[in-house]
Scaffold this motif. Structure first.
Motif, mmCIF file in Angstrom:
data_model
loop_
_atom_site.group_PDB
_atom_site.id
_atom_site.type_symbol
_atom_site.label_atom_id
_atom_site.label_comp_id
_atom_site.label_asym_id
_atom_site.label_seq_id
_atom_site.Cartn_x
_atom_site.Cartn_y
_atom_site.Cartn_z
ATOM 1 N N GLN A 70 0.847 -1.190 0.000
ATOM 2 C CA GLN A 70 0.000 0.000 0.000
ATOM 3 C C GLN A 70 0.881 1.238 0.000
ATOM 4 N N ALA A 71 0.524 2.202 -0.852
ATOM 5 C CA ALA A 71 1.308 3.418 -0.933
ATOM 6 C C ALA A 71 1.182 4.231 0.338
ATOM 7 N N ARG A 72 2.280 4.908 0.696
ATOM 8 C CA ARG A 72 2.291 5.790 1.862
ATOM 9 C C ARG A 72 2.908 7.115 1.447
ATOM 10 N N PHE A 73 2.469 8.185 2.114
ATOM 11 C CA PHE A 73 2.882 9.530 1.724
ATOM 12 C C PHE A 73 3.271 10.329 2.953
ATOM 13 N N VAL A 74 4.402 11.040 2.861
ATOM 14 C CA VAL A 74 4.886 11.869 3.957
ATOM 15 C C VAL A 74 5.121 13.271 3.435
ATOM 16 N N GLU A 75 4.343 14.225 3.956
ATOM 17 C CA GLU A 75 4.429 15.604 3.507
ATOM 18 C C GLU A 75 5.358 16.406 4.414
ATOM 19 N N SER A 76 6.011 17.405 3.837
ATOM 20 C CA SER A 76 6.880 18.291 4.605
ATOM 21 C C SER A 76 6.988 19.630 3.895
ATOM 22 N N GLY A 77 7.559 20.617 4.598
ATOM 23 C CA GLY A 77 7.821 21.911 3.986
ATOM 24 C C GLY A 77 6.880 23.017 4.390
ATOM 25 N N GLY A 78 5.866 22.704 5.181
ATOM 26 C CA GLY A 78 4.941 23.729 5.608
ATOM 27 C C GLY A 78 5.588 24.672 6.614
ATOM 28 N N GLY A 79 4.842 25.719 6.972
ATOM 29 C CA GLY A 79 5.350 26.675 7.950
ATOM 30 C C GLY A 79 4.508 27.919 7.977
ATOM 31 N N LEU A 80 5.044 28.917 8.663
ATOM 32 C CA LEU A 80 4.380 30.217 8.788
ATOM 33 C C LEU A 80 5.071 31.196 7.841
ATOM 34 N N VAL A 81 4.290 31.871 7.033
ATOM 35 C CA VAL A 81 4.848 32.809 6.057
ATOM 36 C C VAL A 81 3.913 34.013 5.953
ATOM 37 N N GLN A 82 4.478 35.160 5.638
ATOM 38 C CA GLN A 82 3.656 36.352 5.437
ATOM 39 C C GLN A 82 2.990 36.323 4.074
ATOM 40 N N ALA A 83 1.891 37.020 3.975
ATOM 41 C CA ALA A 83 1.203 37.128 2.683
ATOM 42 C C ALA A 83 2.175 37.646 1.624
ATOM 43 N N GLY A 84 2.106 37.033 0.450
ATOM 44 C CA GLY A 84 3.021 37.373 -0.624
ATOM 45 C C GLY A 84 4.261 36.517 -0.672
ATOM 46 N N GLY A 85 4.478 35.734 0.363
ATOM 47 C CA GLY A 85 5.652 34.883 0.433
ATOM 48 C C GLY A 85 5.474 33.574 -0.322
ATOM 49 N N SER A 86 6.491 32.720 -0.195
ATOM 50 C CA SER A 86 6.506 31.447 -0.925
ATOM 51 C C SER A 86 6.889 30.300 0.001
ATOM 52 N N LEU A 87 6.421 29.138 -0.338
ATOM 53 C CA LEU A 87 6.814 27.893 0.310
ATOM 54 C C LEU A 87 6.866 26.806 -0.755
ATOM 55 N N ARG A 88 7.708 25.811 -0.522
ATOM 56 C CA ARG A 88 7.707 24.627 -1.370
ATOM 57 C C ARG A 88 7.441 23.403 -0.510
ATOM 58 N N LEU A 89 6.366 22.721 -0.808
ATOM 59 C CA LEU A 89 6.010 21.497 -0.110
ATOM 60 C C LEU A 89 6.584 20.297 -0.852
ATOM 61 N N SER A 90 6.939 19.291 -0.086
ATOM 62 C CA SER A 90 7.430 18.039 -0.657
ATOM 63 C C SER A 90 6.597 16.889 -0.139
ATOM 64 N N CYS A 91 6.457 15.882 -0.957
ATOM 65 C CA CYS A 91 5.717 14.682 -0.580
ATOM 66 C C CYS A 91 6.537 13.480 -1.000
ATOM 67 N N ALA A 92 7.025 12.744 -0.009
ATOM 68 C CA ALA A 92 7.787 11.534 -0.278
ATOM 69 C C ALA A 92 6.836 10.355 -0.278
ATOM 70 N N ALA A 93 6.864 9.610 -1.360
ATOM 71 C CA ALA A 93 5.947 8.488 -1.513
ATOM 72 C C ALA A 93 6.701 7.170 -1.472
ATOM 73 N N SER A 94 6.050 6.158 -0.995
ATOM 74 C CA SER A 94 6.601 4.813 -1.025
ATOM 75 C C SER A 94 5.625 3.906 -1.750
ATOM 76 N N GLY A 95 6.156 2.846 -2.326
ATOM 77 C CA GLY A 95 5.294 1.961 -3.089
ATOM 78 C C GLY A 95 5.789 1.854 -4.516
ATOM 79 N N SER A 96 5.740 0.670 -5.042
ATOM 80 C CA SER A 96 6.347 0.419 -6.350
ATOM 81 C C SER A 96 5.561 1.011 -7.505
#
Length: 114
Positions: A1-27
């Motif tokens: 069964q596939a599994r997913f782990v998200e990261s990269g969130g946080g607190l940012v001011q309006a107009g700012g940027s973030l990059r989220l990542s999702c590491a997946a497992s499963g063939s």
């Protein structure tokens, strides 16, 4: 069964940027379309962006078009969500999963202050 782990969130001011990542497992990752979802307090969980298994086709909900970019690296089994020009209404917990998957990760919190 596939599994997913998200990261990269946080607190940012309006107009700012973030990059989220999702590491997946499963063939079968490379053969599955993937999506990023978000859920704000008291609201349902909605799909905001999706990407085909080759990465050649992407779709976005209207509210994030032109600001968010979804991409994937099949060799690393990672899906990204680049978020620019963030707005307070983007505040939510963000999740990723295969569009056909039934399992969810723990999500990553994104908070945009005004």
């Amino acid at each position: 069964q596939a599994r997913f782990v998200e990261s990269g969130g946080g607190l940012v001011q309006a107009g700012g940027s973030l990059r989220l990542s999702c590491a997946a497992s499963g063939s079968t990752f490379s053969f599955n379309a993937m999506g990023w979802y978000r859920q704000a307090p008291g609201k349902q969980r909605d799909l905001v962006a999706s990407i085909s298994y080759t990465g050649g086709r992407t779709n976005y909900t209207d509210s994030v078009k032109g600001r968010f970019t979804i991409s994937r690296d099949n060799a690393k089994k990672i899906v990204y969500l680049q978020m620019n020009s963030l707005k307070p209404e983007d505040t939510a917990v963000y999740y990723c999963k295969g569009l056909l998957s039934t399992s969810w990760g723990q999500g990553t919190q994104v908070t945009v202050s005004s």
